[in-house]
Structure formats: C-alpha cells, structure tokens
Design an enzyme around this catalytic site. Structure first.
Site, PDB file in Angstrom:
ATOM      1  N   LYS A   1       0.626  -1.273  -0.085  1.00  0.00           N
ATOM      2  CA  LYS A   1       0.052  -0.140   0.059  1.00  0.00           C
ATOM      3  C   LYS A   1       0.922   1.204  -0.081  1.00  0.00           C
ATOM      4  CE  LYS A   1      -4.071  -2.258   2.548  1.00  0.00           C
ATOM      5  NZ  LYS A   1      -4.844  -2.028   3.187  1.00  0.00           N
TER       6      LYS A   1
ATOM      7  N   TYR B   1     -12.227  -2.138  -4.070  1.00  0.00           N
ATOM      8  CA  TYR B   1     -12.628  -2.280  -2.588  1.00  0.00           C
ATOM      9  C   TYR B   1     -14.453  -2.220  -2.630  1.00  0.00           C
ATOM     10  CZ  TYR B   1      -8.319  -2.371  -0.268  1.00  0.00           C
ATOM     11  OH  TYR B   1      -7.095  -2.745   0.265  1.00  0.00           O
TER      12      TYR B   1
ATOM     13  N   PHE C   1     -15.764   3.496   6.671  1.00  0.00           N
ATOM     14  CA  PHE C   1     -14.289   3.733   6.272  1.00  0.00           C
ATOM     15  C   PHE C   1     -14.039   3.861   4.947  1.00  0.00           C
ATOM     16  CE2 PHE C   1     -14.045  -0.711   7.561  1.00  0.00           C
ATOM     17  CZ  PHE C   1     -13.479  -0.970   6.418  1.00  0.00           C
TER      18      PHE C   1
ATOM     19  N   ARG D   1      -1.739 -14.332   4.163  1.00  0.00           N
ATOM     20  CA  ARG D   1      -2.271 -13.740   5.536  1.00  0.00           C
ATOM     21  C   ARG D   1      -1.526 -13.773   6.711  1.00  0.00           C
ATOM     22  NH1 ARG D   1      -6.804 -10.148   4.000  1.00  0.00           N
ATOM     23  NH2 ARG D   1      -6.794 -10.400   6.515  1.00  0.00           N
TER      24      ARG D   1
ATOM     25  N   THR E   1      -5.330  -6.982  10.885  1.00  0.00           N
ATOM     26  CA  THR E   1      -5.659  -5.656  10.166  1.00  0.00           C
ATOM     27  C   THR E   1      -4.976  -4.495  10.756  1.00  0.00           C
ATOM     28  OG1 THR E   1      -7.754  -6.902   9.168  1.00  0.00           O
ATOM     29  CG2 THR E   1      -7.493  -4.368   9.079  1.00  0.00           C
TER      30      THR E   1
ATOM     31  N   ARG F   1       2.785  -6.163   9.054  1.00  0.00           N
ATOM     32  CA  ARG F   1       1.912  -5.111   9.644  1.00  0.00           C
ATOM     33  C   ARG F   1       2.512  -4.642  11.083  1.00  0.00           C
ATOM     34  NH1 ARG F   1      -4.124  -6.847   7.272  1.00  0.00           N
ATOM     35  NH2 ARG F   1      -4.144  -5.560   5.784  1.00  0.00           N
TER      36      ARG F   1
ATOM     37  N   ASN G   1      -2.107   0.443   6.739  1.00  0.00           N
ATOM     38  CA  ASN G   1      -1.668  -0.960   7.238  1.00  0.00           C
ATOM     39  C   ASN G   1      -0.554  -1.787   6.233  1.00  0.00           C
ATOM     40  OD1 ASN G   1      -3.616  -1.976   5.533  1.00  0.00           O
ATOM     41  ND2 ASN G   1      -4.940  -2.665   7.132  1.00  0.00           N
TER      42      ASN G   1
ATOM     43  N   HIS H   1      -2.006  -5.330   1.491  1.00  0.00           N
ATOM     44  CA  HIS H   1      -3.386  -6.070   1.137  1.00  0.00           C
ATOM     45  C   HIS H   1      -3.137  -7.353   0.758  1.00  0.00           C
ATOM     46  CE1 HIS H   1      -7.432  -6.907  -0.506  1.00  0.00           C
ATOM     47  NE2 HIS H   1      -6.755  -7.403  -1.241  1.00  0.00           N
TER      48      HIS H   1
ATOM     49  N   GLU I   1      -9.413 -10.586  -7.897  1.00  0.00           N
ATOM     50  CA  GLU I   1      -8.609  -9.513  -7.774  1.00  0.00           C
ATOM     51  C   GLU I   1      -7.298  -9.720  -8.746  1.00  0.00           C
ATOM     52  OE1 GLU I   1      -9.683  -8.890  -2.983  1.00  0.00           O
ATOM     53  OE2 GLU I   1      -7.515  -9.673  -3.422  1.00  0.00           O
TER      54      GLU I   1
HETATM   55  P1  IDP Z   1      -7.763  -6.880   5.812  1.00  0.00           P
HETATM   56  O1  IDP Z   1      -6.876  -5.721   4.765  1.00  0.00           O
HETATM   57  O2  IDP Z   1      -6.819  -7.263   6.780  1.00  0.00           O
HETATM   58  O3  IDP Z   1      -8.264  -7.816   4.995  1.00  0.00           O
HETATM   59  P2  IDP Z   1     -10.418  -5.628   5.857  1.00  0.00           P
HETATM   60  O4  IDP Z   1     -11.331  -5.771   6.803  1.00  0.00           O
HETATM   61  O5  IDP Z   1     -10.603  -6.617   4.732  1.00  0.00           O
HETATM   62  O6  IDP Z   1      -8.929  -6.041   6.395  1.00  0.00           O
HETATM   63  O7  IDP Z   1     -10.341  -4.196   5.390  1.00  0.00           O
HETATM   64  C1  IDP Z   1      -9.912  -3.674   4.081  1.00  0.00           C
HETATM   65  C2  IDP Z   1      -9.063  -2.362   4.558  1.00  0.00           C
HETATM   66  O8  IDP Z   1      -9.882  -1.348   4.993  1.00  0.00           O
HETATM   67  C3  IDP Z   1      -7.894  -2.568   5.844  1.00  0.00           C
HETATM   68  O9  IDP Z   1      -6.818  -3.358   5.212  1.00  0.00           O
HETATM   69  C4  IDP Z   1      -7.476  -1.140   6.015  1.00  0.00           C
HETATM   70  O10 IDP Z   1      -6.842  -0.573   5.191  1.00  0.00           O
HETATM   71  C5  IDP Z   1      -9.276  -0.487   6.004  1.00  0.00           C
HETATM   72  N1  IDP Z   1      -9.790  -0.562   7.298  1.00  0.00           N
HETATM   73  C6  IDP Z   1     -10.249  -1.778   7.785  1.00  0.00           C
HETATM   74  N2  IDP Z   1     -10.992  -1.298   8.852  1.00  0.00           N
HETATM   75  C7  IDP Z   1     -10.947   0.063   9.257  1.00  0.00           C
HETATM   76  C8  IDP Z   1     -11.305   1.027  10.167  1.00  0.00           C
HETATM   77  O11 IDP Z   1     -11.717   0.572  11.061  1.00  0.00           O
HETATM   78  N3  IDP Z   1     -10.978   2.239   9.868  1.00  0.00           N
HETATM   79  C9  IDP Z   1     -10.270   2.461   8.738  1.00  0.00           C
HETATM   80  N4  IDP Z   1      -9.784   1.999   7.624  1.00  0.00           N
HETATM   81  C10 IDP Z   1     -10.046   0.484   7.824  1.00  0.00           C
HETATM   82 MG    MG Z   2      -9.777  -7.923   3.345  1.00  0.00          MG
END
Ligand code: IDP
Ligand code: MG
Length: 137
Positions: free
Chosen positions: A9, A49, A57, A85, A91, A102, A112, A115, A126
């Site tokens: 990212k 997304y 968010f 993963r 996350t 991370r 973070n 992805h 994807e």
């Molecule tokens: P992941 O990337 O670990 O699979 P997901 O729940 O799929 O997590 O969320 C996608 C992306 O959205 C996260 O990697 C992060 O960048 C963002 N995200 C997730 N939860 C939050 C939040 O509570 N606030 C802001 N951004 C978030």
């Molecule tokens: Mg995800």
C-alpha cells in the site's frame, strides 16, 4: 499451486520498504508470479474495494489507496493465500503478531502496509482486476 493477490500500500511504498516486504514473501517460499507499480485512480480503488462500499471507512480507504503509488503482485505457492495472510498479520498493526509485515512496517488500521486476498474466489477476481494472462508467469 495456489495464487493470491498482494498489494504493497501507499504508506509502505512511501517508506521505501518494497524490497523488504517482497523479501518476506520470497524468504517464506512464495514466488512473485507477477508484479507492477501503479497509481490507482479513485475509480480503480472504489471498484477494487467495492465489497467495503457500505463500510463507514470506505471514503478514507479510497483516499488512502490513491494517496500514492502501490505495488501489486501475484504470490504463488503452496497455501499461498493463508501463508500471505499469516505473514501480513492482523488488520490493526497494534494487534498484529510480532514479526509480521504489519507489526513491523505499519502505523495504523487504515495505513496498514499491505493487502492480501481473503478467499480463493476473491483472489481470482482481484488477480484478474490487475493482471492479464501474459503478465503472470
Ligand atoms: P484486511 O486488509 O486485513 O483484509 P479488511 O477488513 O478487509 O482488512 O479491510 C480492508 C482495509 O480497509 C484494511 O486493510 C484497512 O486498510 C481498511 N480498514 C479496515 N478497517 C478499518 C477501520 O476501522 N478504519 C479505517 N480503515 C479500515
Ligand atoms: Mg480484506
């Protein structure tokens, strides 16, 4: 052989740690089957997304993902999806296990570092979003 999509990212690209993150994958037995650096448009990030479109968010996420270039990769190997993963960590980097990407390179739940696809079905979608057949070798 399994394939999954990884994105380095904008926060991690800006920190100049592309090589360090790629090294985690290679050191742990994943092959880089495709790789390119791209600047996503808001339309690109929104489409990628789309599953999160209803989340509070979503706007921030699109803004962040378009804030600078990203590096997209196809990772290939045995159990590539779950291995990726595992290497990524939780996350929220504050909850990510020590030694994960991370935990080591990310600052916040939105910025973070990486992805990773969350299912084989989504991985296929994807991968096709970013790469055509001849780019994966
Ligand atoms: P992941 O990337 O670990 O699979 P997901 O729940 O799929 O997590 O969320 C996608 C992306 O959205 C996260 O990697 C992060 O960048 C963002 N995200 C997730 N939860 C939050 C939040 O509570 N606030 C802001 N951004 C978030
Ligand atoms: Mg995800």
């Amino acid at each position: 052989m399994e394939q999954t999509l990884s994105i380095i990212k904008p926060d991690a690209v800006a920190k100049n740690v592309i090589g360090k993150i790629v090294d985690r994958f290679e050191t742990n037995g994943l092959k880089i089957a495709a790789m390119k650096r791209v600047q996503l448009s808001a339309a690109d990030a929104g489409a990628f997304y789309a599953v999160h479109a209803q989340r509070p968010f979503f706007g921030e996420l699109v803004e962040f993902m378009t804030s600078g270039p990203v590096v997209v990769m196809v990772l290939e190997g045995e159990n590539a999806l779950s291995k990726n993963r595992e290497l990524m960590g939780a996350t929220n980097p504050k909850e990510a296990e020590a030694g994960t990407i991370r935990a080591d390179f990310a600052e916040s739940i939105d910025a973070n570092a990486v992805h990773g696809s969350d299912s084989l079905e989504n991985a296929k979608i994807e991968i096709n979003f970013f790469f055509c057949g001849r780019e994966i070798a």
